[in-house]
Motif scaffolding. Structure first.
Motif, PDB file in Angstrom:
ATOM      1  N   ARG A  28       0.532  -1.619  -0.147  1.00  0.00           N
ATOM      2  CA  ARG A  28      -0.395   0.256  -0.180  1.00  0.00           C
ATOM      3  C   ARG A  28       0.787   1.371  -0.014  1.00  0.00           C
ATOM      4  O   ARG A  28       0.699   1.741  -0.302  1.00  0.00           O
ATOM      5  CB  ARG A  28      -0.730   0.086   1.116  1.00  0.00           C
ATOM      6  CG  ARG A  28      -2.432  -1.048   0.920  1.00  0.00           C
ATOM      7  CD  ARG A  28      -3.013  -0.852   1.867  1.00  0.00           C
ATOM      8  NE  ARG A  28      -4.229  -2.543   2.390  1.00  0.00           N
ATOM      9  CZ  ARG A  28      -3.640  -3.054   2.545  1.00  0.00           C
ATOM     10  NH1 ARG A  28      -3.513  -3.244   2.994  1.00  0.00           N
ATOM     11  NH2 ARG A  28      -5.264  -4.583   2.355  1.00  0.00           N
ATOM     12  N   TRP A  29       2.244   1.050   0.692  1.00  0.00           N
ATOM     13  CA  TRP A  29       3.005   2.351   0.263  1.00  0.00           C
ATOM     14  C   TRP A  29       3.483   3.010  -0.664  1.00  0.00           C
ATOM     15  O   TRP A  29       3.872   3.832  -1.142  1.00  0.00           O
ATOM     16  CB  TRP A  29       3.880   1.883   1.491  1.00  0.00           C
ATOM     17  CG  TRP A  29       3.416   2.091   3.044  1.00  0.00           C
ATOM     18  CD1 TRP A  29       2.874   3.170   3.772  1.00  0.00           C
ATOM     19  CD2 TRP A  29       4.357   1.969   3.983  1.00  0.00           C
ATOM     20  NE1 TRP A  29       2.799   3.240   4.942  1.00  0.00           N
ATOM     21  CE2 TRP A  29       3.508   2.561   5.441  1.00  0.00           C
ATOM     22  CE3 TRP A  29       5.519   1.518   4.290  1.00  0.00           C
ATOM     23  CZ2 TRP A  29       4.973   2.234   6.715  1.00  0.00           C
ATOM     24  CZ3 TRP A  29       6.491   1.201   5.560  1.00  0.00           C
ATOM     25  CH2 TRP A  29       5.615   2.028   7.105  1.00  0.00           C
ATOM     26  N   THR A  30       3.908   1.351  -1.576  1.00  0.00           N
ATOM     27  CA  THR A  30       4.484   1.235  -2.840  1.00  0.00           C
ATOM     28  C   THR A  30       3.902   1.895  -3.446  1.00  0.00           C
ATOM     29  O   THR A  30       3.865   1.502  -5.121  1.00  0.00           O
ATOM     30  CB  THR A  30       5.325   0.799  -2.549  1.00  0.00           C
ATOM     31  OG1 THR A  30       4.641  -0.629  -3.128  1.00  0.00           O
ATOM     32  CG2 THR A  30       6.476   0.171  -1.864  1.00  0.00           C
ATOM     33  N   ARG A  31       2.284   1.513  -3.880  1.00  0.00           N
ATOM     34  CA  ARG A  31       1.616   2.181  -4.913  1.00  0.00           C
ATOM     35  C   ARG A  31       1.276   3.214  -5.782  1.00  0.00           C
ATOM     36  O   ARG A  31       1.327   3.394  -6.638  1.00  0.00           O
ATOM     37  CB  ARG A  31       0.070   1.703  -4.415  1.00  0.00           C
ATOM     38  CG  ARG A  31      -0.506   2.845  -3.679  1.00  0.00           C
ATOM     39  CD  ARG A  31      -2.046   2.213  -3.447  1.00  0.00           C
ATOM     40  NE  ARG A  31      -2.588   3.470  -2.827  1.00  0.00           N
ATOM     41  CZ  ARG A  31      -2.517   3.607  -1.668  1.00  0.00           C
ATOM     42  NH1 ARG A  31      -2.492   2.894  -0.320  1.00  0.00           N
ATOM     43  NH2 ARG A  31      -3.671   4.749  -0.855  1.00  0.00           N
ATOM     44  N   ILE A  32       2.143   3.868  -5.337  1.00  0.00           N
ATOM     45  CA  ILE A  32       1.940   5.603  -5.500  1.00  0.00           C
ATOM     46  C   ILE A  32       3.926   5.208  -6.449  1.00  0.00           C
ATOM     47  O   ILE A  32       3.843   6.559  -7.260  1.00  0.00           O
ATOM     48  CB  ILE A  32       2.522   6.755  -4.419  1.00  0.00           C
ATOM     49  CG1 ILE A  32       3.648   6.439  -3.879  1.00  0.00           C
ATOM     50  CG2 ILE A  32       1.191   6.556  -3.177  1.00  0.00           C
ATOM     51  CD1 ILE A  32       4.183   7.726  -3.185  1.00  0.00           C
ATOM     52  N   LEU A  33       4.483   4.550  -6.594  1.00  0.00           N
ATOM     53  CA  LEU A  33       5.260   4.419  -7.877  1.00  0.00           C
ATOM     54  C   LEU A  33       4.910   3.862  -8.668  1.00  0.00           C
ATOM     55  O   LEU A  33       4.617   2.489  -8.363  1.00  0.00           O
ATOM     56  CB  LEU A  33       6.856   4.046  -6.859  1.00  0.00           C
ATOM     57  CG  LEU A  33       7.101   4.354  -5.648  1.00  0.00           C
ATOM     58  CD1 LEU A  33       8.409   4.182  -4.886  1.00  0.00           C
ATOM     59  CD2 LEU A  33       7.869   5.583  -6.134  1.00  0.00           C
ATOM     60  N   PRO A  34       5.055   3.839 -10.322  1.00  0.00           N
ATOM     61  CA  PRO A  34       4.702   3.648 -10.576  1.00  0.00           C
ATOM     62  C   PRO A  34       5.591   1.788 -11.202  1.00  0.00           C
ATOM     63  O   PRO A  34       4.847   1.345 -11.608  1.00  0.00           O
ATOM     64  CB  PRO A  34       4.716   4.644 -12.471  1.00  0.00           C
ATOM     65  CG  PRO A  34       5.975   4.776 -11.981  1.00  0.00           C
ATOM     66  CD  PRO A  34       5.952   5.676 -10.211  1.00  0.00           C
ATOM     67  N   GLN A  35       6.144   1.781 -10.846  1.00  0.00           N
ATOM     68  CA  GLN A  35       7.604   0.782 -10.985  1.00  0.00           C
ATOM     69  C   GLN A  35       6.649  -0.671 -10.386  1.00  0.00           C
ATOM     70  O   GLN A  35       7.484  -1.411 -10.689  1.00  0.00           O
ATOM     71  CB  GLN A  35       8.719   1.532 -10.999  1.00  0.00           C
ATOM     72  CG  GLN A  35       9.145   2.544 -11.513  1.00  0.00           C
ATOM     73  CD  GLN A  35       9.013   4.090 -10.852  1.00  0.00           C
ATOM     74  OE1 GLN A  35       8.119   4.167 -10.018  1.00  0.00           O
ATOM     75  NE2 GLN A  35      10.200   5.263 -10.956  1.00  0.00           N
ATOM     76  N   THR A  36       5.949  -0.442  -8.738  1.00  0.00           N
ATOM     77  CA  THR A  36       5.788  -1.445  -8.491  1.00  0.00           C
ATOM     78  C   THR A  36       4.840  -2.200  -9.127  1.00  0.00           C
ATOM     79  O   THR A  36       3.658  -1.757  -9.681  1.00  0.00           O
ATOM     80  CB  THR A  36       5.410  -0.751  -6.761  1.00  0.00           C
ATOM     81  OG1 THR A  36       4.419   0.187  -6.655  1.00  0.00           O
ATOM     82  CG2 THR A  36       6.267   0.048  -6.260  1.00  0.00           C
TER      83      THR A  36
END
Length: 84
Positions: A28-36
């Motif tokens: 949930r924290w990393t969902r803002i990064l398009p690479q994840t």
């Protein structure tokens, strides 16, 4: 060989359930990064890293979205959390 690389971020948890719960929080924290790609998230025991356990169901649904419920969930796929 592909031009796609994977980052392995070791964290510790006392058991499989706690590891999967922590993995969901990290996703949930990393969902803002398009690479994840949180739908591909897996966890493993430290001494058995080749045996991986899925965190999310990840099946494709109508419209191309992925199921956002936990792996091996009961019932129909759906949007139980906030994944892309």
């Amino acid at each position: 060989m592909t031009e796609r690389w994977v980052i392995h971020l070791p964290v510790t948890a006392p058991d499989l359930w706690a590891a999967q719960r922590l993995a969901r929080v990290v996703a949930r924290w990393t969902r803002i990064l398009p690479q994840t790609d949180p739908g591909e998230l897996t966890v493993s025991a430290e001494d058995a890293q080749g045996v991986r356990h899925r965190v999310f169901c990840d099946l494709r649904m109508a419209g191309g979205r992925r199921c956002q419920l936990g792996a091996d969930h009961d019932g129909a796929c759906g949007n139980g959390s906030v994944l892309r």
